[in-house]
Design a protein around this motif. Structure first.
Motif, PDB file in Angstrom:
ATOM      1  N   MET A 171       0.845  -1.193   0.000  1.00 50.67           N
ATOM      2  CA  MET A 171       0.000   0.000   0.000  1.00 50.67           C
ATOM      3  C   MET A 171       0.875   1.236   0.000  1.00 50.67           C
ATOM      4  O   MET A 171       1.775   1.373   0.809  1.00 50.67           O
ATOM      5  N   ARG A 172       0.598   2.155  -0.922  1.00 51.12           N
ATOM      6  CA  ARG A 172       1.339   3.397  -0.994  1.00 51.12           C
ATOM      7  C   ARG A 172       0.372   4.540  -0.703  1.00 51.12           C
ATOM      8  O   ARG A 172      -0.732   4.585  -1.221  1.00 51.12           O
ATOM      9  N   PHE A 173       0.805   5.471   0.152  1.00 48.53           N
ATOM     10  CA  PHE A 173       0.003   6.662   0.348  1.00 48.53           C
ATOM     11  C   PHE A 173       0.777   7.848  -0.201  1.00 48.53           C
ATOM     12  O   PHE A 173       2.013   7.819  -0.282  1.00 48.53           O
ATOM     13  N   THR A 174       0.065   8.898  -0.581  1.00 49.08           N
ATOM     14  CA  THR A 174       0.689  10.068  -1.185  1.00 49.08           C
ATOM     15  C   THR A 174       0.659  11.218  -0.199  1.00 49.08           C
ATOM     16  O   THR A 174      -0.403  11.726   0.146  1.00 49.08           O
ATOM     17  N   ALA A 175       1.815  11.632   0.274  1.00 47.30           N
ATOM     18  CA  ALA A 175       1.885  12.772   1.178  1.00 47.30           C
ATOM     19  C   ALA A 175       1.735  14.058   0.392  1.00 47.30           C
ATOM     20  O   ALA A 175       2.245  14.186  -0.724  1.00 47.30           O
ATOM     21  N   HIS A 187      -4.556  16.911  24.388  1.00 47.97           N
ATOM     22  CA  HIS A 187      -4.747  15.456  24.224  1.00 47.97           C
ATOM     23  C   HIS A 187      -5.731  15.177  23.104  1.00 47.97           C
ATOM     24  O   HIS A 187      -6.913  15.483  23.208  1.00 47.97           O
ATOM     25  N   ARG A 188      -5.226  14.582  22.014  1.00 49.78           N
ATOM     26  CA  ARG A 188      -6.086  14.240  20.876  1.00 49.78           C
ATOM     27  C   ARG A 188      -5.484  13.042  20.147  1.00 49.78           C
ATOM     28  O   ARG A 188      -4.276  12.804  20.203  1.00 49.78           O
ATOM     29  N   HIS A 189      -6.357  12.293  19.457  1.00 52.23           N
ATOM     30  CA  HIS A 189      -5.929  11.202  18.576  1.00 52.23           C
ATOM     31  C   HIS A 189      -6.417  11.553  17.167  1.00 52.23           C
ATOM     32  O   HIS A 189      -7.493  11.147  16.738  1.00 52.23           O
ATOM     33  N   GLY A 190      -5.609  12.292  16.440  1.00 52.78           N
ATOM     34  CA  GLY A 190      -6.063  12.874  15.185  1.00 52.78           C
ATOM     35  C   GLY A 190      -6.410  11.880  14.097  1.00 52.78           C
ATOM     36  O   GLY A 190      -7.299  12.131  13.283  1.00 52.78           O
ATOM     37  N   TRP A 191      -5.735  10.741  14.072  1.00 57.34           N
ATOM     38  CA  TRP A 191      -5.906   9.793  12.970  1.00 57.34           C
ATOM     39  C   TRP A 191      -7.302   9.177  12.917  1.00 57.34           C
ATOM     40  O   TRP A 191      -7.697   8.610  11.901  1.00 57.34           O
ATOM     41  N   GLN A 192      -8.098   9.308  13.966  1.00 58.24           N
ATOM     42  CA  GLN A 192      -9.386   8.618  14.049  1.00 58.24           C
ATOM     43  C   GLN A 192     -10.543   9.351  13.372  1.00 58.24           C
ATOM     44  O   GLN A 192     -11.687   8.898  13.445  1.00 58.24           O
ATOM     45  N   THR A 193     -10.263  10.423  12.671  1.00 54.94           N
ATOM     46  CA  THR A 193     -11.322  11.286  12.145  1.00 54.94           C
ATOM     47  C   THR A 193     -12.378  10.536  11.341  1.00 54.94           C
ATOM     48  O   THR A 193     -13.569  10.870  11.382  1.00 54.94           O
ATOM     49  N   GLU A 242      -2.445   5.080   4.003  1.00 52.28           N
ATOM     50  CA  GLU A 242      -3.216   6.180   3.413  1.00 52.28           C
ATOM     51  C   GLU A 242      -4.356   6.601   4.333  1.00 52.28           C
ATOM     52  O   GLU A 242      -4.625   7.800   4.504  1.00 52.28           O
ATOM     53  N   ASP A 243      -5.034   5.640   4.934  1.00 51.39           N
ATOM     54  CA  ASP A 243      -6.143   5.964   5.845  1.00 51.39           C
ATOM     55  C   ASP A 243      -5.650   6.777   7.034  1.00 51.39           C
ATOM     56  O   ASP A 243      -6.295   7.741   7.455  1.00 51.39           O
ATOM     57  N   VAL A 244      -4.516   6.375   7.597  1.00 51.66           N
ATOM     58  CA  VAL A 244      -3.951   7.115   8.718  1.00 51.66           C
ATOM     59  C   VAL A 244      -3.574   8.525   8.281  1.00 51.66           C
ATOM     60  O   VAL A 244      -3.893   9.512   8.951  1.00 51.66           O
ATOM     61  N   TYR A 245      -2.904   8.624   7.130  1.00 49.98           N
ATOM     62  CA  TYR A 245      -2.436   9.922   6.656  1.00 49.98           C
ATOM     63  C   TYR A 245      -3.597  10.894   6.451  1.00 49.98           C
ATOM     64  O   TYR A 245      -3.598  12.006   6.988  1.00 49.98           O
ATOM     65  N   GLY A 255       5.188   2.097   8.329  1.00 47.80           N
ATOM     66  CA  GLY A 255       4.417   2.848   7.343  1.00 47.80           C
ATOM     67  C   GLY A 255       3.266   3.619   7.950  1.00 47.80           C
ATOM     68  O   GLY A 255       3.043   4.789   7.616  1.00 47.80           O
ATOM     69  N   HIS A 256       2.507   2.979   8.845  1.00 47.11           N
ATOM     70  CA  HIS A 256       1.412   3.671   9.521  1.00 47.11           C
ATOM     71  C   HIS A 256       1.939   4.834  10.357  1.00 47.11           C
ATOM     72  O   HIS A 256       1.356   5.924  10.380  1.00 47.11           O
ATOM     73  N   SER A 257       3.037   4.590  11.049  1.00 50.43           N
ATOM     74  CA  SER A 257       3.602   5.628  11.908  1.00 50.43           C
ATOM     75  C   SER A 257       4.038   6.829  11.094  1.00 50.43           C
ATOM     76  O   SER A 257       3.697   7.983  11.402  1.00 50.43           O
ATOM     77  N   GLN A 258       4.789   6.565  10.040  1.00 51.84           N
ATOM     78  CA  GLN A 258       5.307   7.660   9.239  1.00 51.84           C
ATOM     79  C   GLN A 258       4.186   8.428   8.548  1.00 51.84           C
ATOM     80  O   GLN A 258       4.296   9.639   8.338  1.00 51.84           O
ATOM     81  N   ALA A 259       3.100   7.742   8.216  1.00 54.30           N
ATOM     82  CA  ALA A 259       1.960   8.421   7.591  1.00 54.30           C
ATOM     83  C   ALA A 259       1.399   9.497   8.514  1.00 54.30           C
ATOM     84  O   ALA A 259       1.076  10.607   8.079  1.00 54.30           O
ATOM     85  N   GLY A 260       1.253   9.177   9.795  1.00 52.61           N
ATOM     86  CA  GLY A 260       0.745  10.153  10.746  1.00 52.61           C
ATOM     87  C   GLY A 260       1.693  11.311  10.945  1.00 52.61           C
ATOM     88  O   GLY A 260       1.271  12.464  11.082  1.00 52.61           O
ATOM     89  N   LEU A 261       2.989  11.022  10.953  1.00 55.40           N
ATOM     90  CA  LEU A 261       3.983  12.084  11.076  1.00 55.40           C
ATOM     91  C   LEU A 261       3.956  12.986   9.852  1.00 55.40           C
ATOM     92  O   LEU A 261       3.967  14.220   9.972  1.00 55.40           O
ATOM     93  N   ASP A 262       3.924  12.402   8.660  1.00 56.71           N
ATOM     94  CA  ASP A 262       3.887  13.198   7.430  1.00 56.71           C
ATOM     95  C   ASP A 262       2.657  14.095   7.386  1.00 56.71           C
ATOM     96  O   ASP A 262       2.731  15.267   6.991  1.00 56.71           O
ATOM     97  N   ALA A 263       1.513  13.555   7.781  1.00 54.12           N
ATOM     98  CA  ALA A 263       0.282  14.350   7.765  1.00 54.12           C
ATOM     99  C   ALA A 263       0.374  15.508   8.748  1.00 54.12           C
ATOM    100  O   ALA A 263      -0.113  16.615   8.464  1.00 54.12           O
ATOM    101  N   SER A 264       0.987  15.275   9.890  1.00 56.58           N
ATOM    102  CA  SER A 264       1.143  16.344  10.880  1.00 56.58           C
ATOM    103  C   SER A 264       1.981  17.481  10.303  1.00 56.58           C
ATOM    104  O   SER A 264       1.637  18.665  10.433  1.00 56.58           O
TER     105      SER A 264
END
Length: 524
Positions: free
Chosen positions: A1-5, A87-93, A123-126, A155-164
């Motif tokens: 799976m590839r996500f696009t930052a 305190h927030r969990h942003g990825w859960q939107t 991609e979902d996380v991002y 990959g999931h971790s880096q997706a959240g960092l990239d989105a931030s």
């Protein structure tokens, strides 16, 4: 799976038309550091130069401005410091409206951990993290402490960092260390070290930080390794969920103090703090560490917060699982203000007396949503309007229907304003929202990507049966108990009802989103 930052120069950086901006003619909610109190400047001006507040004026038309200054008319408007969500969990939107009546056990079994890891792609996380942070910016939240527990793979971790980073918000991205299958603590630490050394820059709005909840359940060598890397890399912020009582998860200040982590340069934020007692409160004060109170979350899930109001000088406010309820700090501050008032009023009334004073002011709620959040991160340059502070600002329109007639700007913001009243949001001297609209240039593309992700994820979650909550809570001593349910319809019907969810293949947002596969393996 590839996500696009989304990492183009224009996407997340906002709009900066000049190096100096004058917010002219507004009412400014400033902070007097000497008096340690709010200070209101009426009909004044605020000069932003680069990323800082360069000057405050008591006139709407100051002289001797820098030659390139852009003047923004703020007549009839209220200029506030940006709000700080601790305190927030942003990825859960993407799960919005799926869990409106959920319990904490249901949440833990269906929406986080292995259950989420099984259906979320990178991609979902991002895209969820990105949309969540843009939503926060739209609501005037300029700084977010994100407890990033989407760290199931690199990959999931880096997706959240990239989105931030791409969001343009000021984010403390707190990587959650938790052993997940093949992605254990040693691998997570190696990747974390790489990100801190290669992705962290002095001018970045995203700060890489740490989160850890497994203090009492992980192998001691894992906990020791996490502590060691936090100290070695001088990580600025660590956060942990602290529950206690029937909930377990006794990640108390005393426990962390025994691991020699409270008396370091690292700020530690204890979320929820259900088990707060005088000993813990004294330890927080002695080490200058903070709790994060998330009022709506703690009422929604039944955490409660028996003693949090007793330590508000070491407390900030947060939002938590924003897909489940309100997502703005205005609502959280308002809820907390009235919750504290109600609790302390009850103490007087139960003694058969009439309250003669109001125990908490709107000013205090405002400070908890702004300055206190910044202090929890040990950032006195955030959450306040003063010369030299970071230019993180929110401008409210004082002429909207709900704001007309205001006299006290703090009370207007705390008790009457809503997100729709926010005209401008500035982070680090750059507009992130202007004229009531986000400045994020690729927002329409983000919406399309997010809706495709959300429909898929909601369908997958909706297909799963709800967990049966019987016996003991996660094998602990506490058993499940049934809360009395209230009725609003007379007779055999109760009005409780079910959730009005559509988890069919038919798209709720247009045919262009209906073709997304439901197996979690999409190539978006």
């Amino acid at each position: 799976m590839r996500f696009t930052a989304i990492a183009t120069a224009a996407s997340g950086v906002g709009v900066a038309l000049s190096s100096s901006i004058l917010l002219s003619g507004g009412t400014i909610i400033a902070f007097d550091e000497e008096a340690r109190a709010l200070d209101v400047i009426r009909g004044g001006s605020l000069l932003v130069t680069d990323d800082r507040i360069a000057a405050l004026y008591e006139t709407g038309k100051p002289k001797d401005l820098p030659a390139d200054t852009e003047i923004v008319d703020c007549t009839h408007k209220i200029i506030s410091p940006g709000f700080v969500d601790s305190h927030r969990h942003g990825w859960q939107t993407a799960m919005r409206t799926m869990a409106s009546n959920t319990t904490l056990p249901d949440y833990l079994m269906r929406y986080v951990g292995p259950a989420a890891a099984a259906i979320y792609t990178a991609e979902d996380v991002y895209i969820g993290q990105l949309v969540g942070l843009l939503e926060a910016l739209n609501a005037g939240v300029t700084t977010t402490l994100d407890h990033a527990h989407h760290t199931w793979t690199k990959g999931h971790s880096q997706a959240g960092l990239d989105a931030s980073i791409d969001s343009g918000a000021r984010v403390y991205w707190n990587h959650n260390f938790a052993g997940m299958g093949d992605y254990g603590i040693p691998d997570q630490i190696a990747d974390f070290r790489e990100w801190v050394t290669t992705r962290a820059t002095a001018d970045s709005l995203t700060t890489i930080a740490a989160a850890y909840d497994s203090w009492t359940v992980a192998p001691p060598e894992d906990t020791r390794a996490v502590v060691d890397v936090i100290k070695e890399l001088k990580i600025p912020v660590l956060t942990t969920h602290w529950m206690g009582g029937v909930w377990g998860l006794d990640n108390s200040p005393a426990l962390l103090h025994s691991l020699d982590i409270l008396n370091t340069s690292t700020a530690v934020v204890f979320s929820h703090a259900v088990a707060l007692d005088p000993i813990a409160a004294d330890l927080l004060t002695a080490t200058n560490q903070f709790i994060s109170i998330t009022p709506e979350s703690e009422m929604h899930y039944g955490h409660s917060h028996f003693n949090s109001h007793m330590v508000q000088d070491q407390a900030a406010l947060g939002i938590d699982t924003h897909f489940t309820f309100s997502t703005d700090m205005l609502t959280q501050a308002r809820m907390w203000l009235q919750r504290v008032r109600s609790r302390l009023f009850d103490e007087v009334i139960t003694r058969w007396k009439v309250p003669s004073n109001n125990p908490m002011s709107a000013n205090q709620a405002f400070l908890m949503a702004t300055r206190q959040g910044a202090l929890s991160l040990r950032r006195p340059d955030l959450g306040v309007i003063k010369v030299g502070a970071k230019a993180d600002l929110v401008v409210f329109d004082g002429r909207t229907p709900g704001m007309l007639g205001w006299a006290d700007p703090v009370a207007a913001v705390m008790l009457h304003a809503n997100v729709g009243d926010i005209v401008h949001v500035i982070v680090d001297g750059q507009f992130k929202k202007r004229g009531g609209k986000l400045t994020f240039e690729k927002y329409d593309d983000v919406v399309d990507r997010f809706l495709a992700s959300a429909e898929k994820l909601q369908r997958l979650v909706g297909e799963k049966p709800a967990p049966v909550l019987e016996g003991k809570w996660f094998g602990r001593d506490a058993e499940y108990g049934h809360a009395d349910e209230v009725d609003v319809i007379r007779g055999p019907g109760t009005g409780y009802g079910g959730l009005f969810l559509d988890t069919s293949d038919k798209s709720r947002h247009g045919p262009e989103y209906a073709s997304v596969r439901g197996d979690g393996k999409d190539e978006l």
